[in-house]
Design an enzyme around this catalytic site. Sequence first.
Site, short mmCIF file in Angstrom:
data_model
loop_
_atom_site.label_atom_id
_atom_site.label_comp_id
_atom_site.label_asym_id
_atom_site.label_seq_id
_atom_site.Cartn_x
_atom_site.Cartn_y
_atom_site.Cartn_z
N ARG A 190 3.69 -2.86 -10.34
CA ARG A 190 4.34 -1.56 -10.74
C ARG A 190 4.68 -1.65 -12.41
O ARG A 190 4.14 -0.73 -12.95
CB ARG A 190 5.71 -1.29 -10.02
CG ARG A 190 5.60 -0.84 -8.73
CD ARG A 190 5.03 0.41 -8.22
NE ARG A 190 5.69 1.47 -9.09
CZ ARG A 190 6.67 2.09 -8.55
NH1 ARG A 190 7.20 2.00 -7.55
NH2 ARG A 190 7.10 3.35 -9.30
N CYS A 212 5.77 -0.17 -0.10
CA CYS A 212 6.09 -0.03 -1.54
C CYS A 212 7.33 -0.51 -1.65
O CYS A 212 7.87 -0.19 -2.88
CB CYS A 212 6.05 1.60 -1.48
SG CYS A 212 7.08 2.58 -0.60
N ASP A 231 5.54 2.41 5.48
CA ASP A 231 6.45 2.92 4.49
C ASP A 231 7.67 3.63 5.46
O ASP A 231 7.42 3.52 6.85
CB ASP A 231 6.33 4.15 3.57
CG ASP A 231 7.09 4.36 2.76
OD1 ASP A 231 8.07 3.89 2.34
OD2 ASP A 231 6.92 5.74 2.28
N ARG A 260 11.07 11.74 -11.64
CA ARG A 260 11.07 11.58 -9.92
C ARG A 260 11.95 12.66 -9.41
O ARG A 260 13.07 12.81 -9.75
CB ARG A 260 11.71 10.06 -9.39
CG ARG A 260 12.07 10.06 -8.18
CD ARG A 260 12.38 8.80 -7.64
NE ARG A 260 11.31 7.89 -7.62
CZ ARG A 260 11.25 6.85 -7.03
NH1 ARG A 260 12.33 6.34 -6.28
NH2 ARG A 260 10.24 5.87 -6.97
N HIS A 271 3.05 9.72 -4.63
CA HIS A 271 3.55 8.61 -5.60
C HIS A 271 2.64 7.71 -6.14
O HIS A 271 2.28 6.50 -5.85
CB HIS A 271 4.27 7.58 -4.44
CG HIS A 271 5.22 6.58 -4.96
ND1 HIS A 271 5.55 6.63 -6.45
CD2 HIS A 271 6.36 5.76 -4.78
CE1 HIS A 271 6.26 5.68 -6.82
NE2 HIS A 271 6.85 5.26 -5.49
N GLN A 313 3.04 4.06 -7.57
CA GLN A 313 2.95 3.10 -6.70
C GLN A 313 1.64 2.76 -6.02
O GLN A 313 1.35 1.54 -5.95
CB GLN A 313 3.86 3.43 -5.37
CG GLN A 313 3.97 2.55 -4.34
CD GLN A 313 4.78 1.27 -4.74
OE1 GLN A 313 5.87 1.30 -5.23
NE2 GLN A 313 4.03 0.11 -4.46
N1 NVA Z 1 8.43 7.43 1.04
C1 NVA Z 1 9.49 6.73 0.43
C2 NVA Z 1 9.05 6.03 -0.71
C3 NVA Z 1 10.11 5.25 -1.46
C4 NVA Z 1 9.68 4.51 -2.68
C5 NVA Z 1 10.42 8.09 0.04
O1 NVA Z 1 10.01 8.91 -0.72
O2 NVA Z 1 11.59 7.81 -0.26
N1 CP Z 2 8.59 1.75 -4.49
C1 CP Z 2 9.34 2.48 -5.04
O1 CP Z 2 9.26 3.56 -5.89
O2 CP Z 2 10.83 1.85 -5.37
P1 CP Z 2 12.01 2.56 -6.03
O3 CP Z 2 12.52 3.64 -5.15
O4 CP Z 2 12.98 1.65 -6.01
O5 CP Z 2 11.66 3.05 -7.37
#
Ligand code: NVA
Ligand code: CP
Length: 302
Positions: free
Chosen positions: A288, A260, A220, A103, A130, A133
């Site tokens: 997930r 998500c 989101d 990540r 993502h 997800q």
């Molecule tokens: N769009 C959000 C998704 C978090 C799971 C981010 O990138 O922070």
């Molecule tokens: N939805 C998601 O990816 O959650 P986290 O940021 O908690 O991993």
Amino acid sequence: MKKDLLKLLDLTSEDILEILDTADRLKAMKKAGIPHPFLEGKTLAMIFEKASTRTRVSFETGMYQLGGHALFLSAKEMQIGRGEPVQDTARVLSRYVDGIMIRTFRQEEVEDLAKYGSIPVINGLTDFCHPCQVLADLMTVREKFGSFKGLKLCYIGDGNNMANSLIVGGLKAGMQVACASPKGYQPDPAVLEFAAGMEGFELYEDPKEAVKGADVVVTDTWASMGQEEEKAVRAKAFQGYQVNHDLMALAAPGAIVLHCLPAYRGQEITDETFEEHAAEIFEEAENRLHVQKAVMVRLMKG
Ligand code: NVA
Ligand code: CP
């Protein structure tokens, strides 16, 4: 299927459906208490440059349930955080572990890790996409409706990593996809180019237009990880993009809502709408685990 899961643009519709079928089978085995140690003796390295609750816990638990082992590696505490090139990290980790989940911010970093490493690399979120997800989201949609045939998915809000993956994943799964984002916050040009070549994609500025007749409504956060300083500007730009009763009244009867998580109640979604759809949203979160186990089995079983 390719060696890695870097973005849904790389997957065929068949790849996606096969992952979902495997995930359904793994979920059924888990619920029935049937052991499924398909990755016995294997190790997954999990590199995090951003925070996580769901991704970290579901991958780590999933790997344990598959008979393997997962290593949590905070990028800050790795040499990568001090400037060691990703190309070298990839070649070193390839000699120790059997797969990498990462990540991070830049999609290029994930692509490089896959290019220089000889083991499968799984994208656990970048600024661009993502994929894990959205595979879980697709699994949830298919569970609720039985198939993707004739369904319309509508994404409301920031044209971010979630929007990018939902557009690609939704279209590849065979749904109609509508997206409503304000000017300046639209999805990535590469995604719009892909979508333009597919049937059933519509891009709007007006969320009321986009949501008409939608069976699945997704939103989101307005400020993703790394955009904390833009929160106030974004809160203004996204006025009118909240998923609430008024907007849901325009969706199809029986429409579901997905998010998500983490969710910011009172911003992209109201507390009432969130709680009315909590069953779907938390099933999505659970999925997930199942879908990522499916991805790991397909990529790492050998
Ligand atoms: N769009 C959000 C998704 C978090 C799971 C981010 O990138 O922070
Ligand atoms: N939805 C998601 O990816 O959650 P986290 O940021 O908690 O991993």
